[in-house]
Design a protein around this motif. Structure first.
Motif, PDB file in Angstrom:
ATOM      1  N   SER A 186     -69.250  -0.117 -16.624  1.00  0.00           N
ATOM      2  CA  SER A 186     -69.002  -0.148 -15.174  1.00  0.00           C
ATOM      3  C   SER A 186     -70.231  -0.580 -14.384  1.00  0.00           C
ATOM      4  O   SER A 186     -70.122  -1.013 -13.239  1.00  0.00           O
ATOM      5  N   ASN A 187     -71.392  -0.463 -14.996  1.00  0.00           N
ATOM      6  CA  ASN A 187     -72.647  -0.866 -14.343  1.00  0.00           C
ATOM      7  C   ASN A 187     -73.506  -1.628 -15.337  1.00  0.00           C
ATOM      8  O   ASN A 187     -74.355  -1.046 -16.013  1.00  0.00           O
ATOM      9  N   PRO A 188     -73.311  -2.937 -15.454  1.00  0.00           N
ATOM     10  CA  PRO A 188     -74.028  -3.731 -16.453  1.00  0.00           C
ATOM     11  C   PRO A 188     -75.547  -3.706 -16.294  1.00  0.00           C
ATOM     12  O   PRO A 188     -76.269  -4.042 -17.228  1.00  0.00           O
ATOM     13  N   ARG A 189     -76.047  -3.305 -15.123  1.00  0.00           N
ATOM     14  CA  ARG A 189     -77.493  -3.298 -14.874  1.00  0.00           C
ATOM     15  C   ARG A 189     -78.084  -1.890 -14.968  1.00  0.00           C
ATOM     16  O   ARG A 189     -79.191  -1.634 -14.488  1.00  0.00           O
ATOM     17  N   ALA A 190     -77.372  -0.987 -15.591  1.00  0.00           N
ATOM     18  CA  ALA A 190     -77.829   0.402 -15.675  1.00  0.00           C
ATOM     19  C   ALA A 190     -79.183   0.512 -16.382  1.00  0.00           C
ATOM     20  O   ALA A 190     -80.007   1.358 -16.027  1.00  0.00           O
ATOM     21  N   MET A 191     -79.449  -0.346 -17.372  1.00  0.00           N
ATOM     22  CA  MET A 191     -80.704  -0.271 -18.121  1.00  0.00           C
ATOM     23  C   MET A 191     -81.903  -0.718 -17.294  1.00  0.00           C
ATOM     24  O   MET A 191     -83.050  -0.532 -17.714  1.00  0.00           O
ATOM     25  N   GLU A 192     -81.681  -1.308 -16.139  1.00  0.00           N
ATOM     26  CA  GLU A 192     -82.783  -1.772 -15.294  1.00  0.00           C
ATOM     27  C   GLU A 192     -83.344  -0.656 -14.430  1.00  0.00           C
ATOM     28  O   GLU A 192     -84.377  -0.841 -13.775  1.00  0.00           O
ATOM     29  N   ASP A 193     -82.693   0.486 -14.396  1.00  0.00           N
ATOM     30  CA  ASP A 193     -83.149   1.611 -13.585  1.00  0.00           C
ATOM     31  C   ASP A 193     -84.112   2.466 -14.408  1.00  0.00           C
ATOM     32  O   ASP A 193     -83.701   3.355 -15.159  1.00  0.00           O
ATOM     33  N   SER A 194     -85.395   2.204 -14.255  1.00  0.00           N
ATOM     34  CA  SER A 194     -86.401   2.907 -15.056  1.00  0.00           C
ATOM     35  C   SER A 194     -86.530   4.378 -14.687  1.00  0.00           C
ATOM     36  O   SER A 194     -87.138   5.150 -15.427  1.00  0.00           O
ATOM     37  N   ALA A 195     -85.971   4.774 -13.528  1.00  0.00           N
ATOM     38  CA  ALA A 195     -86.028   6.176 -13.126  1.00  0.00           C
ATOM     39  C   ALA A 195     -84.855   6.983 -13.667  1.00  0.00           C
ATOM     40  O   ALA A 195     -84.852   8.213 -13.564  1.00  0.00           O
ATOM     41  N   ASP A 196     -83.883   6.324 -14.257  1.00  0.00           N
ATOM     42  CA  ASP A 196     -82.708   7.012 -14.777  1.00  0.00           C
ATOM     43  C   ASP A 196     -83.104   7.864 -15.995  1.00  0.00           C
ATOM     44  O   ASP A 196     -83.760   7.374 -16.916  1.00  0.00           O
ATOM     45  N   PRO A 197     -82.715   9.141 -16.036  1.00  0.00           N
ATOM     46  CA  PRO A 197     -83.131  10.011 -17.149  1.00  0.00           C
ATOM     47  C   PRO A 197     -82.681   9.504 -18.514  1.00  0.00           C
ATOM     48  O   PRO A 197     -83.429   9.598 -19.490  1.00  0.00           O
ATOM     49  N   ASP A 198     -81.457   8.982 -18.618  1.00  0.00           N
ATOM     50  CA  ASP A 198     -80.976   8.472 -19.904  1.00  0.00           C
ATOM     51  C   ASP A 198     -81.775   7.252 -20.343  1.00  0.00           C
ATOM     52  O   ASP A 198     -82.133   7.112 -21.527  1.00  0.00           O
ATOM     53  N   VAL A 199     -82.055   6.364 -19.411  1.00  0.00           N
ATOM     54  CA  VAL A 199     -82.828   5.161 -19.742  1.00  0.00           C
ATOM     55  C   VAL A 199     -84.235   5.556 -20.175  1.00  0.00           C
ATOM     56  O   VAL A 199     -84.765   5.035 -21.159  1.00  0.00           O
ATOM     57  N   ARG A 200     -84.846   6.489 -19.438  1.00  0.00           N
ATOM     58  CA  ARG A 200     -86.197   6.934 -19.803  1.00  0.00           C
ATOM     59  C   ARG A 200     -86.206   7.549 -21.192  1.00  0.00           C
ATOM     60  O   ARG A 200     -87.142   7.327 -21.970  1.00  0.00           O
ATOM     61  N   ARG A 201     -85.162   8.311 -21.522  1.00  0.00           N
ATOM     62  CA  ARG A 201     -85.135   8.961 -22.826  1.00  0.00           C
ATOM     63  C   ARG A 201     -84.994   7.939 -23.940  1.00  0.00           C
ATOM     64  O   ARG A 201     -85.658   8.049 -24.979  1.00  0.00           O
ATOM     65  N   ILE A 202     -84.168   6.921 -23.748  1.00  0.00           N
ATOM     66  CA  ILE A 202     -84.049   5.870 -24.767  1.00  0.00           C
ATOM     67  C   ILE A 202     -85.392   5.173 -24.950  1.00  0.00           C
ATOM     68  O   ILE A 202     -85.812   4.863 -26.075  1.00  0.00           O
ATOM     69  N   GLU A 203     -86.094   4.919 -23.854  1.00  0.00           N
ATOM     70  CA  GLU A 203     -87.410   4.281 -23.941  1.00  0.00           C
ATOM     71  C   GLU A 203     -88.400   5.163 -24.701  1.00  0.00           C
ATOM     72  O   GLU A 203     -89.205   4.662 -25.494  1.00  0.00           O
TER      73      GLU A 203
END
Length: 478
Positions: free
Chosen positions: A111-128
């Motif tokens: 639903s949000n193809p650009r979700a990985m571009e949000d570096s402040a997102d907790p899920d994205v940070r955890r994957i990083e």
């Protein structure tokens, strides 16, 4: 039957992974579940029990027969390149929640193809974070695996990874040691290379690995001979090579003694240096002879003369500039060029008699570069200023001024041993260890480069600084 018809309402699905590092299996199952609109809170990702199943045969577990099957016209699953790149590494992490995390983010990407571009997102940070820790573990494996010969030209190494990286790094060792027959044993599974094919086996124990071979004594002798105490940084060594890896490396047992020996040698060198330290000259004439003979920095080899300070030997004010200029080098005196002439005018206007002051420079030689037939000033480096600082301190210890005026940042560094901001330090006294005071202002050459309002403004500030120095001198000499 549509995808939605194929999903039981309220059902919870368990996906049993055949191996804890099987990203391809997870990706296939995740794609199917996304196409069947199964939300993350209705999926459990189950790893094989215990590290012994690391290299179990691939294949679906019994409970997966009940997983929904997407229809032939199901929509394609979207995943960004960044997600796939990070997810491949994150899947190798030992965090038991990693596959659920990856599925949750993949679900959101639909639903949000650009979700990985949000570096402040907790899920994205955890994957990083997972990706970074796995890459670091792989780096440690590349750096700290040490093979020992066990006979028949076969070599064995022991390694203790933090994550499921063994199989993923097999190719690195296969390419690097292609002509060797070797095994890497770990508690998470083992890999074996016979020169042609790669084979996997289950977990090993530390005692399964050899403890030494005939070549180790030669290697340790070589390592000890190249150990450089001048480059020793124990904190950095422990950070980059945690102690759990030390026991796998033959040279590690030497390191404590080498560190202790290096520190002892360092202390000896310091003591020897203190015995050989230069003695402060007894007169300004001796300082002049010393700086003329000094070759401790490259500026002294530029073909210029050493310019000694001048003025009253008991002056209450010492004025320190950066270095001699072209005119100073030709005449052999400090502050006789354009900057010196401007300084004389400003001192006179402030009511300071230059003849009662001692004027010198932080660096005693003119540093320059050629531009046609002209010699153009070059700013000395911090190291060059620090090297010449000994001579400046010798002058100050003999003159014993009450106030020292530093003209510019280089002069201030020569007196303090550190770089300061002239803008922040000007206009106030800085106590020195001998009881005198340091005042910092700009160098007159800086004013010569300004024009218009900037020149007027900075000229007024310079005049204010000199007036403050004159007032302070009057207070201290009453």
């Amino acid at each position: 039957m549509t995808a939605m018809q194929n999903v039981s309402l309220g059902a919870h699905y368990a996906v049993h992974l055949p191996a804890p590092d099987d990203f391809a299996f997870w990706r296939e199952r995740a794609r199917g579940l996304i196409q069947c609109d199964v939300p993350p809170d209705r999926v459990s990702w189950v790893e094989p029990g215990g590290t012994g199943d690391l290299f179990a045969l691939e294949g679906p577990a019994r409970s997966e027969k009940r997983l929904p099957v997407p229809s032939s016209n199901a929509r394609p699953v979207r995943a960004s390149k960044r997600f796939l790149k990070l997810a491949r590494n994150a899947a190798l992490h030992s965090d038991p929640q990693r596959f659920g995390l990856l599925y949750r983010v993949l679900w959101r990407l639909q639903s949000n193809p650009r979700a990985m571009e949000d570096s402040a997102d907790p899920d994205v940070r955890r994957i990083e974070e997972l990706d970074k820790e796995v890459r670091r573990d792989s780096h440690k494996m590349h750096a700290f695996v040490r093979f020992r010969e066990v006979g028949d030209d076969h070599y064995v190494a022991w390694f203790e990874p933090d994550h499921h990286i063994v199989r993923a790094n097999a190719g690195f060792f296969m390419r690097r040691f292609a002509n060797m027959q070797w095994s890497i044993l770990t508690p998470r599974g083992c890999i074996h290379w016979d020169g042609e094919t790669m084979r996997e086996s289950g977990p090993a124990r530390r005692e399964d690995a050899p403890q030494g071979d005939p070549t180790e004594e030669l290697w340790k002798s070589y390592y000890a001979s190249i150990f450089n105490p001048a480059r020793l940084k124990v904190g950095a060594m422990l950070s980059e090579m945690p102690k759990k890896y030390w026991k796998n490396m033959p040279e590690a047992e030497l390191i404590p003694d080498l560190i202790a020996g290096a520190q002892a040698r360092e202390a000896g060198m310091v003591a020897a240096g203190e015995r050989e330290v230069k003695t402060i000259p007894e007169s300004l004439a001796a300082v002049e002879q010393g700086i003329a003979a000094c070759r401790d920095c490259p500026i002294a080899d530029c073909g210029t003369r050493a310019i000694m300070g001048e003025g009253a030997a008991d002056a209450p004010l010492m004025i320190v500039g950066e270095q001699p200029g072209d005119q100073e080098d030709q005449q052999g005196r400090p502050f006789v060029g354009p900057a010196g002439q401007l300084l004389d005018q400003c001192l006179d206007h402030a009511g300071i008699d230059r003849s009662t002051a001692y004027v010198t420079n932080a660096v005693k030689h003119f540093k320059f570069k050629w531009k046609g037939k002209r010699r153009i000033h070059q700013t000395p480096t911090a190291k060059e200023v620090d090297t010449c600082r000994w001579w400046l301190e010798a002058e100050r210890s003999l003159v014993k001024p009450r106030v020292v005026l530093a003209l510019g940042a280089s002069a201030a560094r020569g007196l303090l041993g550190r770089t300061v901001s002239v803008g922040k330090e000007r206009g106030r006294p800085i106590p020195l260890e001998d009881g005198s005071e340091l005042w910092v202002t700009v160098h007159p050459s800086y004013l010569l480069r300004l024009e218009g309002e900037a020149c007027d403004e900075q000229g007024q500030l310079f005049a204010r600084d000199l007036a403050a120095v004159r007032a302070r001198l009057a207070e201290l000499t009453e």
